[in-house]
Design a protein around this motif. Structure first.
Motif, short mmCIF file in Angstrom:
data_model
loop_
_atom_site.label_atom_id
_atom_site.label_comp_id
_atom_site.label_asym_id
_atom_site.label_seq_id
_atom_site.Cartn_x
_atom_site.Cartn_y
_atom_site.Cartn_z
N VAL A 1 0.83 -1.20 0.00
CA VAL A 1 0.00 0.00 0.00
C VAL A 1 0.87 1.26 0.00
O VAL A 1 0.59 2.22 -0.72
CB VAL A 1 -0.96 -0.01 1.21
CG1 VAL A 1 -1.64 1.34 1.39
CG2 VAL A 1 -2.01 -1.11 1.02
N GLU A 2 1.94 1.24 0.79
CA GLU A 2 2.82 2.41 0.84
C GLU A 2 3.49 2.66 -0.51
O GLU A 2 3.64 3.81 -0.94
CB GLU A 2 3.86 2.22 1.93
CG GLU A 2 3.28 2.32 3.35
CD GLU A 2 4.32 2.09 4.43
OE1 GLU A 2 5.47 1.69 4.06
OE2 GLU A 2 4.01 2.29 5.62
N ALA A 3 3.90 1.59 -1.18
CA ALA A 3 4.52 1.75 -2.49
C ALA A 3 3.54 2.36 -3.49
O ALA A 3 3.87 3.30 -4.22
CB ALA A 3 5.02 0.40 -3.00
N LEU A 4 2.32 1.85 -3.49
CA LEU A 4 1.32 2.36 -4.42
C LEU A 4 0.95 3.81 -4.10
O LEU A 4 0.75 4.62 -5.01
CB LEU A 4 0.08 1.47 -4.40
CG LEU A 4 0.25 0.09 -5.02
CD1 LEU A 4 -0.92 -0.82 -4.66
CD2 LEU A 4 0.39 0.19 -6.53
N ALA A 5 0.88 4.12 -2.82
CA ALA A 5 0.57 5.50 -2.43
C ALA A 5 1.64 6.47 -2.93
O ALA A 5 1.35 7.65 -3.20
CB ALA A 5 0.44 5.59 -0.91
#
Length: 445
Positions: A44-48
């Motif tokens: 999720v952090e990477a996509l954000a």
């Protein structure tokens, strides 16, 4: 079919792995507002941050575009789906550890949690590849928790390396729908979601749950069968003295057969075809129709035999002296333009040679980190020329373009022995033999 005006639909995507991340970004590209949900914080952090958590050509650029518009947000909390009208379930269905059937743990958990956050009239859309009968069971679960919601099944047909293209420009859309008003309403909503694609005359097939579930596994089974057929012909060519590449060319001119996917070699791998055909057989057995797809067992066996045969060929060209032989394996991903090493034939062959005592060095443009996590005992080299230096044999096992474009004269100055095994029939035999190389390939003299 009348075309609907493109509309902004509030969408949620549950599961942001390979399928979900591409689908979420693509739906935002089509103009919808999308929230993606996944339990994996790192993902999720990477996509954000606008970064794909895996390698897929074009996805980073797409993420940057849609993140800048504000139409895509991501979260680790299922409650973030509240307010969306359409909820795509894109979680994985791996092979079970205790057999060949599909593991539906993640699908069941996702839907069970999702139903607690559904609003009036919401539509749940399954995209995961599941055994036939799953959609009806989940539809009953949705109806029990939220009687005014509906469930549709909308299988995906993505090719790794072309996933963005396949989502934004698919060759067909399949809707698996319940009977009656619920199905009619779900069709209307899906038409709104895919209005831009339908305006481009993408074929739209509306059917029942079981047919929609079978479409994906039937397509994968057909493809796996075609690949294994030409590899079975390669086995015969090896003992009969034929050339499977010329054989494939000849039969490929028949319009009923076609030349695509008739490239004999190391066979298929990845996270879809192997586990999907096994799950298909397992489900057919449960339904009492196992004989109908029993041939898929041989399809699977042919595919596995190709890996063993490549190891045998490597031992042969090394004169049986495998212990301490320097072997360079070109490719770790199961296919080019991917960093996916799940059930990778290339990595499997590399590991088998290492078990026989060879000193194996693996190069791959994108998959080294994933390969190292799976097979840490192998040597990995990110610089291609350094990987080739001193090799007694070179094995091309994933047909990346940079390998297909190698200069045999240049490579010949780096290796200890000019011996190459073309595991994908991707190279020009004439070019390599003219440069003084011993060239061997599966299914060819």
């Amino acid at each position: 079919m009348p075309r609907r005006r493109a509309a902004n639909v509030q969408i949620s995507v549950i599961g942001l792995g390979y399928l979900g991340a591409v689908h979420a970004a693509s739906m935002a590209k089509l103009g919808h507002h999308v929230v993606g949900v996944d339990v994996d914080t790192d993902r999720v952090e990477a996509l954000a941050a606008g970064k794909a958590p895996f390698f897929e050509p074009g996805l980073d650029d797409l993420l940057s575009q849609v993140m800048a518009t504000g139409r895509l947000t991501v979260s680790t909390e299922m409650s973030a789906v509240e307010g969306s009208r359409v909820h795509f379930v894109c979680v994985g269905t791996p092979q079970r550890s205790d057999g060949q059937a599909a593991d539906l743990t993640y699908v069941d958990a996702a839907v069970e949690e999702l139903v607690r956050h559904l609003g009036a009239g919401d539509v749940v859309v399954g995209k995961s590849t599941v055994p036939v009968g799953t959609a009806q069971r989940l539809s009953d679960l949705v109806a029990t928790s939220r009687p005014d919601a509906a469930l549709a099944w909308n299988p995906e047909f993505l090719r790794e390396g072309f996933a963005v293209q396949d989502t934004l420009h698919p060759d067909r859309l399949v809707y698996g729908l319940p009977d009656g008003e619920a199905g009619e309403r779900a069709a209307v909503v899906l038409d709104e979601v895919y209005a831009t694609l339908l305006a481009e005359d993408v074929p739209r097939i509306v059917t029942d749950y079981p047919t929609a579930e079978l479409v994906k596994v039937a397509a994968n089974s057909f493809l796996a069968t075609k690949i294994s057929f030409i590899n079975a012909m390669a086995e015969l060519c090896e003992v009969a003295g034929g050339d499977v590449a010329r054989l494939a060319d000849a039969i490929g001119y028949d319009a009923r057969i076609g030349r695509r996917f008739l490239n004999a070699g190391l066979g298929f791998g990845g996270g879809c075809l192997p586990k999907d055909i096994r799950a298909f057989r397992a489900r057919a057995d449960e339904l009492g129709a196992g004989d109908a797809v029993a041939f898929l067992g041989e399809v699977d066996a042919i595919n596995t035999r190709r890996r063993r045969r490549m190891v045998e060929l490597a031992v042969e060209v090394l004169g049986g002296m495998v212990e301490s032989a320097e072997v360079t394996v070109l490719g770790a991903a199961f296919k080019p333009d991917s960093d996916d090493v799940r059930d990778s034939p290339a990595l499997d062959v590399a590991a088998r040679l290492a078990e026989l005592g060879a000193v194996v060095t693996v190069h791959d443009p994108q998959a080294i980190d994933n390969a190292r996590a799976k097979q840490p005992q192998l040597h990995y080299e990110r610089d291609l020329e350094a990987a080739l230096a001193g090799a007694d044999a070179v094995l091309l096992l994933t047909e990346w373009k940079q390998y297909r474009d190698l200069d045999p004269e240049r490579v010949g100055t780096l290796v200890a022995q000019r011996t190459i095994l073309d595991g994908r029939n991707a190279l020009s035999r004439t070019m390599w033999t003219d440069a003084g190389w011993q060239y061997r390939a599966l299914g060819r003299r």
